[in-house]
Design a protein around this motif. Structure first.
Motif, short mmCIF file in Angstrom:
data_model
loop_
_atom_site.label_atom_id
_atom_site.label_comp_id
_atom_site.label_asym_id
_atom_site.label_seq_id
_atom_site.Cartn_x
_atom_site.Cartn_y
_atom_site.Cartn_z
N LEU A 92 90.98 41.68 38.36
CA LEU A 92 91.82 42.34 38.70
C LEU A 92 92.48 41.74 37.95
N SER A 93 92.56 43.59 37.14
CA SER A 93 94.00 42.89 35.54
C SER A 93 95.25 42.95 35.84
N ARG A 94 96.43 42.80 35.25
CA ARG A 94 97.32 43.09 35.17
C ARG A 94 97.63 44.83 35.92
N PHE A 95 96.80 45.49 35.53
CA PHE A 95 98.10 46.54 35.78
C PHE A 95 97.42 46.82 37.27
N VAL A 96 96.69 46.02 38.57
CA VAL A 96 96.32 46.43 39.88
C VAL A 96 97.14 45.77 40.33
N VAL A 97 97.16 46.81 40.98
CA VAL A 97 98.47 46.46 42.34
C VAL A 97 97.46 45.46 44.11
N VAL A 98 98.11 44.53 44.32
CA VAL A 98 97.07 43.83 44.83
C VAL A 98 97.85 43.44 45.76
N ASP A 99 96.79 44.06 47.40
CA ASP A 99 97.38 43.19 48.50
C ASP A 99 96.49 42.38 48.97
N GLY B 149 99.36 55.50 52.03
CA GLY B 149 99.52 54.36 53.22
C GLY B 149 100.22 53.67 52.91
N MET B 150 99.53 53.19 52.04
CA MET B 150 99.29 50.97 51.63
C MET B 150 100.10 50.95 50.74
N GLY B 151 101.24 51.48 50.44
CA GLY B 151 102.57 50.84 49.95
C GLY B 151 102.05 50.98 48.52
N VAL B 152 101.12 51.20 47.56
CA VAL B 152 100.89 51.24 46.10
C VAL B 152 101.98 51.89 45.72
N GLY B 153 102.52 52.97 45.95
CA GLY B 153 103.27 53.97 44.79
C GLY B 153 104.81 52.85 45.19
N GLU B 154 104.80 53.09 46.27
CA GLU B 154 106.19 51.73 46.59
C GLU B 154 106.21 50.84 46.07
N THR B 155 105.19 49.74 45.85
CA THR B 155 105.15 49.04 44.46
C THR B 155 105.88 48.94 43.38
N ILE B 156 104.91 50.02 42.71
CA ILE B 156 105.23 50.54 41.41
C ILE B 156 107.20 51.11 41.20
N ALA B 157 107.25 51.55 42.66
CA ALA B 157 108.61 52.16 42.07
C ALA B 157 109.32 50.91 42.77
N TYR B 158 109.17 50.00 42.88
CA TYR B 158 109.91 49.24 43.59
C TYR B 158 110.63 48.26 41.82
N ARG B 159 109.20 47.84 41.14
CA ARG B 159 109.15 47.43 39.91
C ARG B 159 109.87 48.29 38.87
N LEU B 160 109.39 49.42 39.03
CA LEU B 160 110.43 49.99 38.05
C LEU B 160 111.85 50.11 37.77
N GLU B 161 112.55 50.66 39.65
CA GLU B 161 114.15 49.90 39.66
C GLU B 161 114.33 48.90 39.54
N GLU C 195 111.97 42.20 36.94
CA GLU C 195 111.34 41.23 37.33
C GLU C 195 111.62 40.84 38.55
N LEU C 196 112.43 41.66 39.46
CA LEU C 196 112.67 41.48 41.10
C LEU C 196 111.24 41.42 41.92
N ALA C 197 110.00 42.39 41.14
CA ALA C 197 109.15 42.77 42.65
C ALA C 197 107.59 41.36 42.13
N PRO C 198 107.74 40.83 43.43
CA PRO C 198 106.70 40.15 43.98
C PRO C 198 105.49 40.04 42.61
N ARG C 199 104.81 39.06 42.32
CA ARG C 199 103.84 38.79 41.18
C ARG C 199 102.90 37.76 41.55
N ALA C 200 101.48 38.16 42.31
CA ALA C 200 100.50 37.44 42.13
C ALA C 200 100.52 36.04 41.80
N GLY C 201 101.14 35.66 40.64
CA GLY C 201 101.31 34.36 40.65
C GLY C 201 103.00 33.86 40.96
N ASP C 202 103.86 34.09 41.50
CA ASP C 202 104.88 33.39 41.45
C ASP C 202 104.40 32.38 43.12
#
Length: 390
Positions: A71-78, A134-146, A149-156
């Motif tokens: 899963l590359s850096r362009f993927v939103v991981v759930d 309904g999986m929150g993918v769009g909301e995840t990306i929108a939150y990161r855009l707004e 660096e406060l957006a949670p990431r897999a390696g945190d």
């Protein structure tokens, strides 16, 4: 096969990317599948000869063949959805699904908070719903855009993740599970999978042939699709080409012999009288109805151009009883215009009937050769016409 393969859908999704990737991993010396967009909302169906079936979301569609997924850096991981998918794969006989998986530590994390906020936003649209998965993918990306660096990431790390999730929950104004519970689940996930940095993809590419598996379709692309009925993702070849970093790859566009769409938005050739078997795509509580239409040469040609061109095509559903192709619309539609969505919603198709040689017809209108013909869902139902794909 001496080059990499990038698989992209030239429609609204659901053209058969999963079955194409499974075929490639079953017949070619592929050593890894790299996912390069989207997230848990993907649904790539694979059927084996013995009847086993799985809808691949985050795992690559080569998993049944023992091919690892990155899963590359362009993927939103759930992680929650990923765990459920791993459990299903294990029940189907995959010995250690997580052992076949690596995740870029820079991947954004989709959380229950994103899911709740995204669903709430979609419900608020009422009759004007966009067709969210309904999986929150769009909301995840929108939150990161707004929030950057406060957006949670897999390696945190746990402490950093706790801080980010607390801020996230408050910013979105949602309930959801306690932050501590989410952190515990994500810590278990981080211990179970192998997290790597972004240079890992370069190593995969150097080791041997890799299939880059796209999600959704070009006609849903965040830039080239028909707003607001789009995904929050780049669905063209662009992300994969960036990951390849100059390494050679064949660009394979996937199409059905008819055009489909899951949920609302333009589908110029939609025909309610068109009855074709669809065992794996049904009406969803969030996406809405699975819609069928005749092959839309205008839209698919535009998709190929928007994607920057294709080297070859994989044409699926050649076993379907269809013979009608839309060759133009009843009015001009300039896809470069900002009002292209409204123009498409007003357009009607002009058809050519009696299409029998679908590979030749589709090759002609899209401007690329058909490299792979698919007459069913299994790998043995495929026929390759390009030497390096045999």
């Amino acid at each position: 096969m001496n080059e990499h393969l990038v698989v992209v859908d030239l429609g609204y999704g659901d053209a058969g990317k999963g079955t194409v990737v499974d075929w490639a991993c079953a017949t070619l010396p592929v050593h890894a599948v790299v996912r390069f967009n989207g997230g848990a909302q993907a649904g790539h169906n694979v059927v084996l000869d013995d009847g086993r079936h799985h809808t691949f979301a985050q795992f690559g569609a080569g998993t049944f063949r023992g091919v690892r997924t990155h899963l590359s850096r362009f993927v939103v991981v759930d992680p929650l959805a990923l765990s459920a998918e791993a459990e299903h794969l294990a029940r189907l006989g995959v010995p250690d699904p997580f052992g076949l998986l690596t995740v870029d530590r820079d991947c954004l994390l989709a959380t229950p908070y994103h899911v709740e906020a995204g669903r709430r936003r979609e419900l608020a649209r009422g009759a004007a719903r966009h067709g969210s998965c309904g999986m929150g993918v769009g909301e995840t990306i929108a939150y990161r855009l707004e929030h950057g660096e406060l957006a949670p990431r897999a390696g945190d790390a746990p402490r950093e993740l706790t801080r980010k999730l607390t801020v996230l929950r408050e910013a979105l104004g949602v309930e959801g599970p306690p932050v501590a519970d989410c952190v515990a689940v994500y810590r278990a996930f981080a211990e179970r999978v192998r997290l790597v940095d972004s240079s890992y993809t370069n190593g995969l590419v150097r080791q041997g042939p890799v299939v880059f598996e796209g999600a959704q379709g070009v006609l849903l692309d965040e830039r080239w699709g028909f707003d607001p009925y789009t995904t929050w993702s780049t669905t063209t070849f662009a992300n994969a080409l960036e990951l390849l970093d100059g390494a050679g790859a064949a660009r394979l566009g996937v199409l059905r012999t008819y055009t489909t769409r899951h949920g609302p938005g333009p589908l110029v050739t939609e025909d309610p009288a068109l009855e074709l078997p669809e065992p794996h795509n049904t009406t969803g509580p969030w996406q809405g109805a699975f819609r069928l239409g005749h092959f839309d040469a205008v839209a698919h040609r535009y998709a190929a151009e928007a994607a920057g061109g294709v080297d070859g095509l994989a044409l699926t559903h050649l076993d379907a009883d269809v013979s009608r192709m839309c060759v133009r619309y009843d009015r001009p539609v300039t896809f470069a215009e900002p009002d292209r969505t409204a123009r498409l919603l007003r357009a009607s198709p002009i058809y050519e009937d009696g299409v029998s040689d679908w590979p030749a017809a589709v090759s002609h209108v899209v401007g690329a050769p058909v490299w792979l013909e698919s007459y069913g869902p299994r790998a043995r139902d495929k026929k390759a016409s390009r030497p390096s794909l045999r």
